[in-house]
Design an enzyme around this catalytic site. Structure first.
Site, PDB file in Angstrom:
ATOM      1  N   LYS A  56      -4.186  -6.367 -25.879  1.00  0.00           N
ATOM      2  CA  LYS A  56      -4.914  -5.215 -25.312  1.00  0.00           C
ATOM      3  C   LYS A  56      -5.079  -4.118 -26.376  1.00  0.00           C
ATOM      4  O   LYS A  56      -6.175  -3.585 -26.571  1.00  0.00           O
ATOM      5  CB  LYS A  56      -4.137  -4.671 -24.108  1.00  0.00           C
ATOM      6  CG  LYS A  56      -4.658  -3.345 -23.583  1.00  0.00           C
ATOM      7  CD  LYS A  56      -3.726  -2.703 -22.556  1.00  0.00           C
ATOM      8  CE  LYS A  56      -4.150  -1.267 -22.276  1.00  0.00           C
ATOM      9  NZ  LYS A  56      -3.311  -0.594 -21.292  1.00  0.00           N
ATOM     10  N   LYS A  71      -1.853   5.976 -31.205  1.00  0.00           N
ATOM     11  CA  LYS A  71      -1.237   4.781 -30.611  1.00  0.00           C
ATOM     12  C   LYS A  71      -1.933   3.498 -31.083  1.00  0.00           C
ATOM     13  O   LYS A  71      -1.269   2.539 -31.492  1.00  0.00           O
ATOM     14  CB  LYS A  71      -1.303   4.906 -29.089  1.00  0.00           C
ATOM     15  CG  LYS A  71      -1.022   3.656 -28.306  1.00  0.00           C
ATOM     16  CD  LYS A  71       0.443   3.401 -28.132  1.00  0.00           C
ATOM     17  CE  LYS A  71       0.656   2.052 -27.446  1.00  0.00           C
ATOM     18  NZ  LYS A  71       2.044   1.675 -27.358  1.00  0.00           N
ATOM     19  N   THR A 131      -1.776   3.451 -21.982  1.00  0.00           N
ATOM     20  CA  THR A 131      -2.552   3.194 -23.196  1.00  0.00           C
ATOM     21  C   THR A 131      -3.985   2.903 -22.766  1.00  0.00           C
ATOM     22  O   THR A 131      -4.227   1.928 -22.039  1.00  0.00           O
ATOM     23  CB  THR A 131      -1.992   1.980 -23.961  1.00  0.00           C
ATOM     24  OG1 THR A 131      -0.617   2.219 -24.260  1.00  0.00           O
ATOM     25  CG2 THR A 131      -2.767   1.760 -25.252  1.00  0.00           C
TER      26      THR A 131
HETATM   27  P1  NAD Z   1       2.652  -2.667 -15.302  1.00  0.00           P
HETATM   28  O1  NAD Z   1       1.539  -3.581 -14.972  1.00  0.00           O
HETATM   29  O2  NAD Z   1       4.063  -3.156 -15.187  1.00  0.00           O
HETATM   30  O3  NAD Z   1       2.543  -1.319 -14.436  1.00  0.00           O
HETATM   31  C1  NAD Z   1       1.335  -0.708 -14.100  1.00  0.00           C
HETATM   32  C2  NAD Z   1       1.454  -0.331 -12.629  1.00  0.00           C
HETATM   33  O4  NAD Z   1       0.336   0.459 -12.235  1.00  0.00           O
HETATM   34  C3  NAD Z   1       1.494  -1.548 -11.695  1.00  0.00           C
HETATM   35  O5  NAD Z   1       2.709  -1.548 -10.963  1.00  0.00           O
HETATM   36  C4  NAD Z   1       0.270  -1.350 -10.800  1.00  0.00           C
HETATM   37  O6  NAD Z   1       0.471  -1.814  -9.471  1.00  0.00           O
HETATM   38  C5  NAD Z   1       0.107   0.152 -10.869  1.00  0.00           C
HETATM   39  N1  NAD Z   1      -1.203   0.664 -10.458  1.00  0.00           N
HETATM   40  C6  NAD Z   1      -2.427   0.099 -10.605  1.00  0.00           C
HETATM   41  N2  NAD Z   1      -3.367   0.901 -10.077  1.00  0.00           N
HETATM   42  C7  NAD Z   1      -2.724   2.002  -9.600  1.00  0.00           C
HETATM   43  C8  NAD Z   1      -3.157   3.189  -8.942  1.00  0.00           C
HETATM   44  N3  NAD Z   1      -4.447   3.421  -8.689  1.00  0.00           N
HETATM   45  N4  NAD Z   1      -2.237   4.117  -8.589  1.00  0.00           N
HETATM   46  C9  NAD Z   1      -0.930   3.903  -8.847  1.00  0.00           C
HETATM   47  N5  NAD Z   1      -0.459   2.793  -9.463  1.00  0.00           N
HETATM   48  C10 NAD Z   1      -1.349   1.858  -9.849  1.00  0.00           C
HETATM   49  O7  NAD Z   1       2.371  -2.169 -16.802  1.00  0.00           O
HETATM   50  P2  NAD Z   1       3.390  -1.434 -17.794  1.00  0.00           P
HETATM   51  O8  NAD Z   1       3.994  -2.437 -18.707  1.00  0.00           O
HETATM   52  O9  NAD Z   1       4.242  -0.512 -17.026  1.00  0.00           O
HETATM   53  O10 NAD Z   1       2.344  -0.621 -18.693  1.00  0.00           O
HETATM   54  C11 NAD Z   1       1.744   0.561 -18.210  1.00  0.00           C
HETATM   55  C12 NAD Z   1       0.945   1.175 -19.350  1.00  0.00           C
HETATM   56  O11 NAD Z   1       1.820   1.424 -20.452  1.00  0.00           O
HETATM   57  C13 NAD Z   1      -0.171   0.280 -19.884  1.00  0.00           C
HETATM   58  O12 NAD Z   1      -1.283   1.093 -20.183  1.00  0.00           O
HETATM   59  C14 NAD Z   1       0.438  -0.343 -21.129  1.00  0.00           C
HETATM   60  O13 NAD Z   1      -0.550  -0.707 -22.078  1.00  0.00           O
HETATM   61  C15 NAD Z   1       1.312   0.801 -21.622  1.00  0.00           C
HETATM   62  N6  NAD Z   1       2.473   0.401 -22.445  1.00  0.00           N
HETATM   63  C16 NAD Z   1       3.283  -0.620 -22.041  1.00  0.00           C
HETATM   64  C17 NAD Z   1       4.393  -0.957 -22.826  1.00  0.00           C
HETATM   65  C18 NAD Z   1       5.327  -2.070 -22.421  1.00  0.00           C
HETATM   66  O14 NAD Z   1       6.165  -2.472 -23.229  1.00  0.00           O
HETATM   67  N7  NAD Z   1       5.250  -2.572 -21.190  1.00  0.00           N
HETATM   68  C19 NAD Z   1       4.657  -0.253 -24.018  1.00  0.00           C
HETATM   69  C20 NAD Z   1       3.824   0.821 -24.371  1.00  0.00           C
HETATM   70  C21 NAD Z   1       2.725   1.134 -23.580  1.00  0.00           C
END
Ligand code: NAD
Length: 302
Positions: A243, A168, A93
């Site tokens: 966010k 979204k 997102t």
């Molecule tokens: P998270 O923090 O668990 O995972 C993100 C991962 O990206 C981390 O493990 C981090 O180490 C990794 N990362 C950072 N920089 C990186 C790079 N350069 N290369 C590779 N990996 C890298 O977050 P999440 O909950 O998995 O969310 C991920 C995305 O999905 C966000 O944008 C969030 O807004 C969106 N989202 C999350 C949810 C939810 O319920 N968790 C729902 C819908 C959307």
């Protein structure tokens, strides 16, 4: 079978990558967090030491990163090394301008970008039942469809690059506002001597009916599967709701649209996250309404 690079193996990306492995694809994964990489490896993802290594032989790159800044930095690093015409699916997102900028970078480098943010949370990522909101040209959308179908149960093509992100944040702005409205109604109902169940039985089949009430009720009892019944553990974290509300607020400011309720919801979630931390499910805001913790300057508490 497709060779997929999956960058960002966190709460969402880890199980999404695992579903691509289950579907028979070769998935090269990278995440700077060792724990995330270990969990994904246990699910069959082939761990790599860098994004460049993960993408070296990829036909498709999927990203699931924390923010637009991470996405743009990542694209700047990997795009020059990709095979011509690589499909890039960004499921993070991010702000609409960041999604458009990432798509432009990818197109200029000779690749095919789509933005495909998701709804459905960690449970949907694990179960493979996510909804994808897709922005991009028809070539990218068609190529992405089979992979998205392996990670989700529904895909909506919303328009040109950035349109998925636009859908979204509009959706989640409504979600944030309705969760606060439903929470206020339950607190007011109690103050008037109503039971939660009585209010639910009326509102769930009346004009107040909405997802925040009938699928995700913020008080324990009426909807046994809602996070309220597990002390608001798991689910969709308040910090992520904040966010998304901030992305919506920035988009409204940038386009000159007056989203009074969206801005108010952003302010109230900012206050809630200050008080409660970012980790509990976003429906826990009902506890702050009940305890009258959200009062104060409601103009914009960001
Ligand atoms: P998270 O923090 O668990 O995972 C993100 C991962 O990206 C981390 O493990 C981090 O180490 C990794 N990362 C950072 N920089 C990186 C790079 N350069 N290369 C590779 N990996 C890298 O977050 P999440 O909950 O998995 O969310 C991920 C995305 O999905 C966000 O944008 C969030 O807004 C969106 N989202 C999350 C949810 C939810 O319920 N968790 C729902 C819908 C959307």
């Amino acid at each position: 079978m497709t060779v997929v690079a999956f960058l960002g193996l966190g709460n969402m990306g880890g199980p999404m990558a695992a579903n691509l492995v289950k579907a028979g694809h070769t998935v090269h994964g990278y995440d700077p967090a060792p724990a995330a990489l270990d969990t994904a490896t246990a699910a069959g993802v082939r761990a790599t030491a860098s994004a460049l290594e993960a993408t070296a032989s990829a036909e498709v790159v999927v990203t699931m990163l924390p923010s637009g800044g991470h996405l743009l930095d990542c694209y700047a690093a990997i795009l020059p090394g990709l095979a011509p015409g690589t499909l890039l699916i960004d499921c993070s997102t991010v702000a609409v301008p960041d999604a458009r900028a990432a798509a432009e970078l990818a197109r200029t480098a000779g690749h095919v970008p789509v933005d495909a943010p998701v709804s459905g949370g960690v449970g949907g990522a694990r179960a493979g039942t996510l909804t994808f909101m897709v922005g991009g040209g028809p070539d990218g959308v068609d190529r992405a469809a089979p992979l998205l179908a392996e990670m989700g149960s529904r895909t909506v093509h919303c328009g040109e690059p950035g349109a998925g992100q636009a859908a979204k944040i509009c959706n989640n702005m409504v979600l944030g506002v309705t969760m606060i409205a439903v929470s206020e109604a339950f607190v007011l109902g109690r103050a008037l001597g109503l039971t939660d169940q009585a209010l639910f039985d009326v509102a769930a089949t009346s004009s107040a009916q909405c997802w925040s009430l009938t699928s995700y009720c913020p008080v324990p009892g009426p909807v046994p599967t809602s996070p309220a019944n597990q002390d608001y553990a798991g689910g969709f974290a308040s910090g992520l709701m904040l966010k998304d509300l901030r992305l919506a607020h920035d988009a409204a400011t940038g386009t000159g649209v007056d989203t009074v309720l969206g801005a108010s919801a952003a302010g109230l979630y900012a206050r809630f996250v200050d008080l409660d931390g970012p980790g509990r499910d976003f429906s826990a805001i009902v506890t702050a309404v009940r305890d009258r913790l959200l009062a104060g300057d409601r103009e914009d508490q960001r």
